[in-house]
Design an enzyme around this catalytic site. Sequence first.
Site, PDB file in Angstrom:
ATOM      1  N   ASP A  17      26.985  42.751  35.281  1.00 56.42           N
ATOM      2  CA  ASP A  17      28.192  42.000  34.936  1.00 56.42           C
ATOM      3  C   ASP A  17      29.154  42.882  34.139  1.00 56.42           C
ATOM      4  O   ASP A  17      29.299  42.727  32.928  1.00 56.42           O
ATOM      5  CB  ASP A  17      27.795  40.758  34.133  1.00 56.42           C
ATOM      6  CG  ASP A  17      28.964  39.826  33.872  1.00 56.42           C
ATOM      7  OD1 ASP A  17      29.933  39.849  34.663  1.00 56.42           O
ATOM      8  OD2 ASP A  17      28.906  39.062  32.882  1.00 56.42           O
ATOM      9  N   LYS A  20      32.437  43.235  35.122  1.00 57.01           N
ATOM     10  CA  LYS A  20      33.762  42.611  35.231  1.00 57.01           C
ATOM     11  C   LYS A  20      34.874  43.634  35.508  1.00 57.01           C
ATOM     12  O   LYS A  20      35.880  43.699  34.796  1.00 57.01           O
ATOM     13  CB  LYS A  20      34.088  41.814  33.968  1.00 57.01           C
ATOM     14  CG  LYS A  20      33.119  40.687  33.648  1.00 57.01           C
ATOM     15  CD  LYS A  20      33.547  39.939  32.391  1.00 57.01           C
ATOM     16  CE  LYS A  20      32.663  38.743  32.105  1.00 57.01           C
ATOM     17  NZ  LYS A  20      31.307  39.115  31.664  1.00 57.01           N
TER      18      LYS A  20
END
Length: 239
Positions: free
Chosen positions: A63, A65
């Site tokens: 994760d 992003k």
Amino acid sequence: MKKFNTEEKIILAIDGLDIFQAKVLLERCPNIKWVKVGLELFTREGPSVIKILKNLNKKIFLDLKFHDIPNTMSAACYEVSKLGVDIISVHASAGSKALTASKKASLEGAKIATVNAPCVIGITVLTSLSSEEFQTDLDRKNSIEENVIRLAKLSFDAGLDGCVCSPLEAKILRSMYKNNFELITPGIRTNIQKKDDQNRIMTPFEAISNGSSKLVIGRAITKAKDPNKAFLDICESIC
């Protein structure tokens, strides 16, 4: 629902731990299938953390992003896909060109490394943002829900495999997209009064009932006196 399926629905966030602490925790919790590696842990430990977790037979949600121009995002997705992770996240607000390029690059990177291609999911609106912060700090006129719907559609149309949303938006998104479009939801609290750094929250049962595919849960397990029992109790609660 079978117990195996409930265990597959929980992604343990281990960002607040170092890799030694994470290994000890995962050894105490053998039923955990998924772990989330975020910016904090990846920056601290580097790509080697992925290899260590894979050696523990864990599925990995990386994760990070990614949010940049299409060329940079696609290059980053190409590289992390070669690590053999199972899910990677990109900001849907980067735009359709960046999303399409990121998905294509993830397939190419996985092929070069002869590993399974990861799911690429779009971040919609961070669950740490309240409605007031969203409208004032980001100067947005539409509601959070309207923006989540727009960014989820952008992700879907770009060929992504799902999106990250709060459990509050999961219900309407699930009514729009079939189960093969992943809805991954942070903002999960077993104690609904304890928000920590999240604002748009629900219990595990409520989130699954709303249509969430997978739940990202950290402190409720990592800070529990008995992490394995906490994990199994959450699994039981969503049966």
